[in-house]
Design an enzyme around this catalytic site. Structure first.
Site, PDB file in Angstrom:
ATOM      1  N   GLU A  34     -57.066  72.240  25.336  1.00  0.00           N
ATOM      2  CA  GLU A  34     -56.139  73.668  24.452  1.00  0.00           C
ATOM      3  C   GLU A  34     -56.442  74.862  25.330  1.00  0.00           C
ATOM      4  OE1 GLU A  34     -55.147  73.817  21.771  1.00  0.00           O
ATOM      5  OE2 GLU A  34     -55.316  72.062  21.262  1.00  0.00           O
ATOM      6  N   TYR A 117     -58.243  79.557  17.006  1.00  0.00           N
ATOM      7  CA  TYR A 117     -56.750  78.444  16.817  1.00  0.00           C
ATOM      8  C   TYR A 117     -57.740  77.529  17.848  1.00  0.00           C
ATOM      9  CZ  TYR A 117     -53.435  75.816  19.237  1.00  0.00           C
ATOM     10  OH  TYR A 117     -52.922  74.860  19.514  1.00  0.00           O
ATOM     11  N   ASP A 135     -50.465  78.070  15.205  1.00  0.00           N
ATOM     12  CA  ASP A 135     -49.361  78.920  16.474  1.00  0.00           C
ATOM     13  C   ASP A 135     -48.215  79.415  15.973  1.00  0.00           C
ATOM     14  OD1 ASP A 135     -48.215  76.685  16.969  1.00  0.00           O
ATOM     15  OD2 ASP A 135     -48.377  75.817  18.327  1.00  0.00           O
ATOM     16  N   CYS A 190     -37.295  72.593  15.997  1.00  0.00           N
ATOM     17  CA  CYS A 190     -37.488  73.961  14.530  1.00  0.00           C
ATOM     18  C   CYS A 190     -38.132  74.788  16.085  1.00  0.00           C
ATOM     19  CB  CYS A 190     -38.010  73.527  13.433  1.00  0.00           C
ATOM     20  SG  CYS A 190     -37.946  74.972  12.741  1.00  0.00           S
ATOM     21  N   CYS A 197     -31.278  71.590  13.531  1.00  0.00           N
ATOM     22  CA  CYS A 197     -31.412  71.273  12.606  1.00  0.00           C
ATOM     23  C   CYS A 197     -30.954  69.570  12.217  1.00  0.00           C
ATOM     24  CB  CYS A 197     -30.317  72.271  11.513  1.00  0.00           C
ATOM     25  SG  CYS A 197     -31.767  73.584  11.518  1.00  0.00           S
ATOM     26  N   CYS A 206     -35.880  71.973   3.278  1.00  0.00           N
ATOM     27  CA  CYS A 206     -35.405  73.281   4.199  1.00  0.00           C
ATOM     28  C   CYS A 206     -34.809  74.365   3.436  1.00  0.00           C
ATOM     29  CB  CYS A 206     -35.243  73.146   5.074  1.00  0.00           C
ATOM     30  SG  CYS A 206     -35.756  74.969   6.380  1.00  0.00           S
TER      31      CYS A 206
END
Length: 288
Positions: A34, A117, A135, A190, A197, A206
Site C-alpha cells: 500500500e 485509506y 479509492d 469500470c 460495460c 448498474c
C-alpha cells in the site's frame, strides 16, 4: 442479483495475480504494498515489492536497516519520503506491537505515514475484516453503479465511506472480497475513460447503464505534470546519491540539473525532508 453478490462471484475468477494478494502474504506485506502503490503504477511496484519482502520480511528487519539502504531499495518508485515513513512505521510496529502489524484501524492510523485509506486497506486486505476501503476506482464504481453518475466528482469522505459500507456484507470474509472487488472492477472494467460495460459483471444492476450512460460534466482533478517540476529535479538529485558508493561533491549534483536556482531549492528540500545529508566536509550523501 445484488451488486455485492455479483462481485463475490466475479472477483475470485477475474482478479489480477499480484504477489501481495497471494495466500500467505502477511499484513506487513500488504502494508508495504500500500505504501508503494500510492500514485505509482502496479508494474513498477511488483518487482521492487518482491525484492523488498525477500530482504525485509518483517517490520523489525526493515527497522534495523540503514536509511540509505532503504532509499536505494526504493529505487524509481517516486515520492521517496514514503520510504522513510515506512521505515519509521516499521520501527513503531517492532517496538510497540511485537513486530506484528496491528489490525485495528485507529492503531494503524497512528503509525507514521499511514492515513485513513491505507489503514482501512490493511484491515480489509491484510486481515480480511469488514472495513470500507475507498479509492478513486471504488468511488467511480459506486458513482456509476449506485448513483447513475458518469463519475464521482470531488471526494466526500464520510458520504463515500457510507456508500461503500452500505454495500458490504455482514460477514468479514465476504466484505473483504467485496471491498477489493469494487477496487478491481474500477481498475480493469469500470475505467474512467473507456469503461468496458459489455463485460461488466454488474451491468444489469448498474444505474448508469440504465440511465443511458450520461456523460460526466462536473469538475475533474487536474492532471499533474512531471517534466520540469521540482519533483523531477529532486528525483535527479537522488539518483546521483543512490548511484554513488561514497559521498559526492557538490559538482556531481550541479551536473544533474542546469537551472541553479531550482536545483538549489530542491537540494535544500531534500535536506529538510531527511532524504539527503550534508557532511562536515561539504559533500552530500543519503542519510545513514
Amino acid at each position: 442479483m445484488p451488486l455485492p453478490d455479483l462481485l463475490l462471484d466475479w472477483y475470485p475468477r477475474h482478479a489480477r495475480d499480484f504477489p501481495w494478494r497471494r495466500e500467505g502474504t502477511t499484513a506487513w506485506g500488504v502494508l508495504v504494498s500500500e505504501f508503494m502503490l500510492q500514485q505509482t503504477p502496479v508494474a513498477r511496484v511488483e518487482p521492487i515489492w518482491t525484492e523488498w519482502m525477500a530482504r525485509w520480511p518483517t517490520p523489525s528487519a526493515l527497522a534495523a536497516a540503514p536509511r540509505a539502504d532503504v532509499l536505494r531499495a526504493w529505487g524509481k518508485l517516486g515520492y521517496p519520503r514514503r520510504a522513510l515513513r515506512l521505515h519509521e512505521a516499521a520501527a513503531v510496529i517492532a517496538e510497540r506491537h511485537g513486530d506484528v502489524v496491528p489490525s485495528d484501524v485507529d492503531a494503524l492510523e497512528a503509525l507514521p505515514g499511514v492515513g485513513s485509506y491505507t489503514a482501512r486497506a490493511v484491515a480489509a486486505f491484510g486481515y480480511g475484516l469488514r472495513c470500507p476501503v475507498v479509492d478513486t476506482n471504488v468511488r467511480r464504481v459506486v458513482a456509476r453503479a449506485v448513483h447513475g453518475a458518469g463519475d464521482a466528482g470531488p471526494a466526500r469522505v464520510r458520504a463515500d465511506l457510507a456508500d461503500v459500507d452500505a454495500l458490504l456484507p455482514a460477514a468479514d470474509a465476504d466484505a473483504a472480497v467485496v471491498s477489493i472487488g469494487l477496487m478491481e472492477l474500477g481498475a480493469v472494467v469500470c475505467t474512467a475513460r473507456a469503461p468496458r460495460c459489455g463485460i461488466c459483471p454488474v451491468r444489469e444492476e448498474c444505474a448508469w447503464v440504465a440511465a443511458g450512460s450520461p456523460q460526466y460534466t462536473g469538475p475533474r482533478r487536474p492532471v499533474q505534470a512531471f517534466a520540469g517540476t521540482d519533483r523531477q529535479v529532486r528525483g535527479r538529485l537522488l539518483d546521483v546519491l543512490r548511484g554513488a558508493h561514497a559521498p559526492v561533491e557538490r559538482a556531481a549534483l550541479d551536473a544533474a540539473w542546469s537551472d541553479a536556482a531550482q536545483r538549489d531549492r530542491c537540494l535544500d528540500s531534500l535536506l529538510v525532508d531527511g532524504l539527503a545529508e550534508q557532511l562536515d566536509d561539504g559533500r552530500f550523501a543519503l542519510p545513514v
